[in-house]
Design a protein around this motif. Structure first.
Motif, PDB file in Angstrom:
ATOM      1  N   ARG A  39       1.275  -1.219   0.221  1.00 26.33           N
ATOM      2  CA  ARG A  39      -0.013  -0.242  -0.030  1.00 26.33           C
ATOM      3  C   ARG A  39       0.777   1.190  -0.032  1.00 26.33           C
ATOM      4  N   ALA A  79      -7.936   2.093  -1.355  1.00 29.18           N
ATOM      5  CA  ALA A  79      -9.390   2.906  -1.380  1.00 29.18           C
ATOM      6  C   ALA A  79     -10.932   2.895  -0.723  1.00 29.18           C
ATOM      7  N   THR A  80     -11.120   1.339   0.424  1.00 26.01           N
ATOM      8  CA  THR A  80     -11.997   1.643   1.239  1.00 26.01           C
ATOM      9  C   THR A  80     -11.044   2.466   2.389  1.00 26.01           C
ATOM     10  N   ASP A 127     -11.463   3.215  -8.809  1.00 25.97           N
ATOM     11  CA  ASP A 127     -11.657   2.222  -8.900  1.00 25.97           C
ATOM     12  C   ASP A 127     -13.631   2.207  -7.865  1.00 25.97           C
ATOM     13  N   ILE A 128     -12.892   2.752  -6.692  1.00 26.97           N
ATOM     14  CA  ILE A 128     -14.284   2.793  -5.855  1.00 26.97           C
ATOM     15  C   ILE A 128     -15.332   3.842  -6.114  1.00 26.97           C
ATOM     16  N   CYS A 156      -7.490   1.874  -5.522  1.00 24.05           N
ATOM     17  CA  CYS A 156      -7.337   3.791  -6.037  1.00 24.05           C
ATOM     18  C   CYS A 156      -8.868   4.474  -6.284  1.00 24.05           C
ATOM     19  N   GLU A 157      -9.044   5.297  -6.199  1.00 21.44           N
ATOM     20  CA  GLU A 157     -10.090   6.822  -6.203  1.00 21.44           C
ATOM     21  C   GLU A 157     -10.627   5.817  -7.462  1.00 21.44           C
ATOM     22  N   HIS A 193       1.107   7.210  -5.713  1.00 20.40           N
ATOM     23  CA  HIS A 193      -0.061   8.161  -6.572  1.00 20.40           C
ATOM     24  C   HIS A 193       0.560   9.173  -6.684  1.00 20.40           C
ATOM     25  N   LEU A 197     -10.112  -2.701  -4.556  1.00 19.64           N
ATOM     26  CA  LEU A 197     -10.121  -1.658  -4.664  1.00 19.64           C
ATOM     27  C   LEU A 197      -9.594  -0.831  -4.784  1.00 19.64           C
ATOM     28  N   CYS A 254      -9.131   4.334   2.379  1.00 18.43           N
ATOM     29  CA  CYS A 254      -9.097   6.306   2.375  1.00 18.43           C
ATOM     30  C   CYS A 254     -10.362   6.652   1.630  1.00 18.43           C
ATOM     31  N   PHE A 255     -11.119   6.487   1.329  1.00 16.77           N
ATOM     32  CA  PHE A 255     -12.381   6.736   1.126  1.00 16.77           C
ATOM     33  C   PHE A 255     -13.595   5.955   1.854  1.00 16.77           C
TER      34      PHE A 255
END
Length: 286
Positions: free
Chosen positions: A110, A248-249, A220-221, A217-218, A117, A215, A251-252
């Motif tokens: 990660r 992503a889950t 993907d989500i 990255c952004e 990124h 997921l 981070c978001f």
């Protein structure tokens, strides 16, 4: 599952583990970092590093992040022998194989992805680093001990379909997740779909009880709700549960909760626990 973890790790007394890992920090981790930066490091005093409580890995005087960063530094050198030597040194201090997977290899992957990124390293560096992690994982994977056999209704084993989002390169996480499910009795299939329709076609062919989407990255989500809805329509006649996970889950989290999945997992242990709980309330198909 907790019994299997305890048996696999056979942990040493905590105070001894902390002392040994502190020696590791000053004898191996910091010199590795210094060598990568082409600077000379002299072990002056342990008080130079904060001696507060360590993280989950139990390193006295160091956070888990420092060990993860050190592993990334070694991986970026592109030498699998050095990578394995570094991991073996950590394992020699009493850390079990499951914790190496979930608390070192996964966070390191990660971290490398986040650096790419954020334009902090290039694609070649990330590819080199993740390749080293994948090689380490493949070498260590056979050592993951099987858990006690699960007694399933009707003697059937549940089926799991694991997939990254279409055209995604974030596949290391699901490859690492697979053996944790296999040791719990799941029949697993990993796919790399070219497009959303291909994922749905694979799901209909496999007819899993659970679909796990990684997921990374952004993007993907953001695309996940549409993909999940397509899967539910395509698989309506056998109605699998859908689980999402991946960087992503984390981070978001708000976007993750709005994806329409049945489960949102953290690491591999959390994913298998939630899936096991699901089997208690959602019987397998006849």
């Amino acid at each position: 599952m907790s019994q299997a973890i305890d048996r696999a790790e056979s942990p040493t007394p905590l105070r001894d583990l902390k002392a040994d890992l502190t020696d590791l920090l000053f004898g191996a981790v910091i010199p590795y970092l210094a060598q990568a930066r082409e600077t000379k490091w002299e072990p002056t005093s342990r008080q130079a590093v904060s001696t507060g409580p360590g993280g989950r890995l139990g390193v006295a005087g160091a956070s888990d992040d420092q060990l993860v960063l050190a592993l990334c530094t070694v991986c970026l050198q592109g030498d699998v022998q050095k990578t394995m030597a570094f991991i073996d040194e950590i394992r020699s201090k009493g850390l079990g194989i499951e914790r190496i997977f979930t608390e070192l290899l996964q966070p390191a992957a990660r971290h490398l992805g986040a650096r790419w990124h954020n334009d902090e390293c290039d694609f070649v560096d990330v590819t080199t680093g993740v390749w080293q992690l994948q090689q380490a994982f493949q070498r260590l994977r056979p050592e993951l001990e099987p858990a006690p056999s699960r007694t399933l209704v009707g003697g059937e084993n549940p089926r799991l379909l694991l997939s990254a989002m279409p055209c995604s390169q974030h596949t290391f996480g699901i490859k690492m997740l697979e053996p944790f499910f296999q040791r719990e009795g799941w029949i697993t299939t990993i796919i790399a779909p070219r497009n959303p329709e291909a994922m749905c076609a694979s799901a209909r062919r496999v007819m899993p009880d659970l679909i796990g989407l990684s997921l990374g990255c952004e993007k993907d989500i953001i695309q996940a709700p549409i993909q999940i809805e397509m899967l539910r329509i395509a698989c309506a006649d056998f109605d699998p549960a859908i689980m999402i996970g991946g960087p992503a889950t984390t981070c978001f989290p708000e976007l993750a909760r709005s994806c329409g999945a049945d489960l949102i997992s953290g690491d591999a242990q959390d994913a298998t626990r939630q899936a096991g709980d699901l089997l208690e309330t959602r019987p397998l198909r006849a």
